[in-house]
Design an enzyme around this catalytic site. Structure first.
Site, PDB file in Angstrom:
ATOM      1  N   TRP A   1       0.823  -1.201   0.000  1.00 34.83           N
ATOM      2  CA  TRP A   1       0.000   0.000   0.000  1.00 34.83           C
ATOM      3  C   TRP A   1       0.865   1.263   0.000  1.00 34.83           C
ATOM      4  O   TRP A   1       0.562   2.247  -0.658  1.00 34.83           O
ATOM      5  CB  TRP A   1      -0.924  -0.021   1.221  1.00 34.83           C
ATOM      6  CG  TRP A   1      -1.868   1.137   1.313  1.00 34.83           C
ATOM      7  CD1 TRP A   1      -2.468   1.809   0.280  1.00 34.83           C
ATOM      8  CD2 TRP A   1      -2.363   1.744   2.510  1.00 34.83           C
ATOM      9  NE1 TRP A   1      -3.309   2.792   0.759  1.00 34.83           N
ATOM     10  CE2 TRP A   1      -3.250   2.775   2.134  1.00 34.83           C
ATOM     11  CE3 TRP A   1      -2.139   1.510   3.870  1.00 34.83           C
ATOM     12  CZ2 TRP A   1      -3.914   3.575   3.063  1.00 34.83           C
ATOM     13  CZ3 TRP A   1      -2.806   2.299   4.785  1.00 34.83           C
ATOM     14  CH2 TRP A   1      -3.689   3.322   4.394  1.00 34.83           C
TER      15      TRP A   1
ATOM     16  N   TYR B   1      -3.620   0.926  -5.195  1.00 37.38           N
ATOM     17  CA  TYR B   1      -2.459   1.381  -4.431  1.00 37.38           C
ATOM     18  C   TYR B   1      -1.620   2.344  -5.288  1.00 37.38           C
ATOM     19  O   TYR B   1      -1.341   2.081  -6.451  1.00 37.38           O
ATOM     20  CB  TYR B   1      -1.580   0.206  -4.005  1.00 37.38           C
ATOM     21  CG  TYR B   1      -2.187  -0.696  -2.953  1.00 37.38           C
ATOM     22  CD1 TYR B   1      -3.395  -0.390  -2.345  1.00 37.38           C
ATOM     23  CD2 TYR B   1      -1.548  -1.870  -2.570  1.00 37.38           C
ATOM     24  CE1 TYR B   1      -3.948  -1.226  -1.383  1.00 37.38           C
ATOM     25  CE2 TYR B   1      -2.091  -2.712  -1.610  1.00 37.38           C
ATOM     26  CZ  TYR B   1      -3.298  -2.387  -1.026  1.00 37.38           C
ATOM     27  OH  TYR B   1      -3.836  -3.218  -0.075  1.00 37.38           O
TER      28      TYR B   1
ATOM     29  N   SER C   1      -3.015  -4.527   8.293  1.00 37.64           N
ATOM     30  CA  SER C   1      -2.863  -3.589   9.414  1.00 37.64           C
ATOM     31  C   SER C   1      -2.653  -4.311  10.742  1.00 37.64           C
ATOM     32  O   SER C   1      -3.346  -4.045  11.728  1.00 37.64           O
ATOM     33  CB  SER C   1      -4.075  -2.653   9.508  1.00 37.64           C
ATOM     34  OG  SER C   1      -3.770  -1.482  10.220  1.00 37.64           O
TER      35      SER C   1
ATOM     36  N   LEU D   1      -0.464  -3.907  12.914  1.00 37.20           N
ATOM     37  CA  LEU D   1      -0.067  -2.961  13.968  1.00 37.20           C
ATOM     38  C   LEU D   1      -1.099  -1.858  14.145  1.00 37.20           C
ATOM     39  O   LEU D   1      -0.823  -0.844  14.776  1.00 37.20           O
ATOM     40  CB  LEU D   1       1.299  -2.339  13.647  1.00 37.20           C
ATOM     41  CG  LEU D   1       2.489  -3.290  13.549  1.00 37.20           C
ATOM     42  CD1 LEU D   1       3.763  -2.511  13.209  1.00 37.20           C
ATOM     43  CD2 LEU D   1       2.679  -4.076  14.840  1.00 37.20           C
TER      44      LEU D   1
END
Length: 294
Positions: free
Chosen positions: A20, A51, A206, A208
């Site tokens: 991304w 992206y 994602s 994190l």
């Protein structure tokens, strides 16, 4: 789940590289990142047609074009990676999986990536006004033509997944939900249950929580306290605990690493903490949800 020795590994490996933020203007830097990923045992490269519209990119398709440049410059990398990309998002509509649009997007992705076949093609987000039979027929036609190999979905609910699967004559091999210690929906909404029932590999994006599990910003303080306690007990970092949380689920999720820094790929894949104990997992769940477990 009793520790690192019992970690299950998906057929796509433990980690993938999410592209991304793959927006550098330096093909040298981009090649260094992909080469480091391969050296770390990462083969899955998760891209998407959309992206490149964020993170300083040049626009729609830019991340695919950059990866295509890397693969053209270093052809030996092609055999070492699983080129995955996603289609079905059309800026301004925003979702369009009509046969004509989905075919055009796939063929445009092939051109930008400079490959003859996309190893894993996923529907990026469900088009609520597309009949799954039409979507399935388009995917199967692309597969018969040798333009795609494996099929997957991204951000699909279990019922949307099942509706598409009912019209395909090949299995859906991947499902890409958001999943982290701060985003537990796949545990509760049936996504992981479906994956385990059907042998589908989850690709966790994602992991994190957009970096919030490292900074602590906009995360429950009690969750960060638990993560810090586990990190201290294991002599590791918040980041490694967050990855280990994702890896510990028995559906065998792949952690999609969004970093564009080669050294962070090395740190993640070489961490001695690759899973957590069940007690640690439930402490994280309870802290994340902000209430004790029943």
């Amino acid at each position: 789940m009793t520790g690192d020795t019992n970690l299950h590994i998906s057929p796509f490996g433990r980690y993938g590289l999410g592209l991304w933020r793959f927006t550098t203007e330096s093909v040298d830097d981009a090649t260094r990142l992909i080469s480091t990923a391969v050296d770390c045992g990462i083969s899955l490269l998760d891209n998407a047609a959309v992206y490149g519209r964020n993170w300083g990119g040049k626009g729609f398709g830019a991340a695919e074009e950059l990866l295509g440049s890397v693969l053209q410059r270093t052809p030996s990398l092609r055999a070492k990676v699983c080129v995955a990309t996603k289609g079905g998002i059309t800026p301004g509509i925003p979702y369009d999986q009509s046969p004509t649009t989905l075919r055009r997007e796939c063929e445009d992705s092939l051109r930008r990536l400079r490959v003859e076949r996309i190893d894993l093609y996923q529907i990026h987000r469900p088009d609520l006004f597309a009949h799954p039979q039409e979507t399935a027929e388009t995917l199967m036609a692309l597969r018969r033509e040798g333009k795609i190999d494996r099929v997957g979905v991204s951000n699909f609910s279990p019922s949307q997944h099942e509706a598409l699967a009912a019209h395909l004559n090949v299995p859906i091999e991947t499902s890409q939900p958001e999943y982290s210690a701060a985003a537990l929906a796949p545990l509760r909404d049936g996504t992981f249950d479906l994956c385990m029932r059907e042998g589908v590999t989850p690709l966790a994006w994602s992991p994190l929580a957009g970096g919030r599990l490292v900074t602590g910003e906009n995360v429950r303080p009690e969750l960060m306290a638990v993560i810090d306690e586990i990190a201290a007990a294991r002599s590791t970092t918040r980041e490694q605990v967050a990855y280990a949380f994702v890896l510990s689920h028995p559906s065998r999720p792949v952690v999609l690493l969004g970093t564009q820094k080669p050294e962070r790929l090395v740190a993640a894949t070489s961490s001695p903490v690759q899973s957590l104990e069940r007690t640690e997992l439930y402490r994280i769940v309870a802290a994340s949800e902000g209430r004790p477990l029943p």
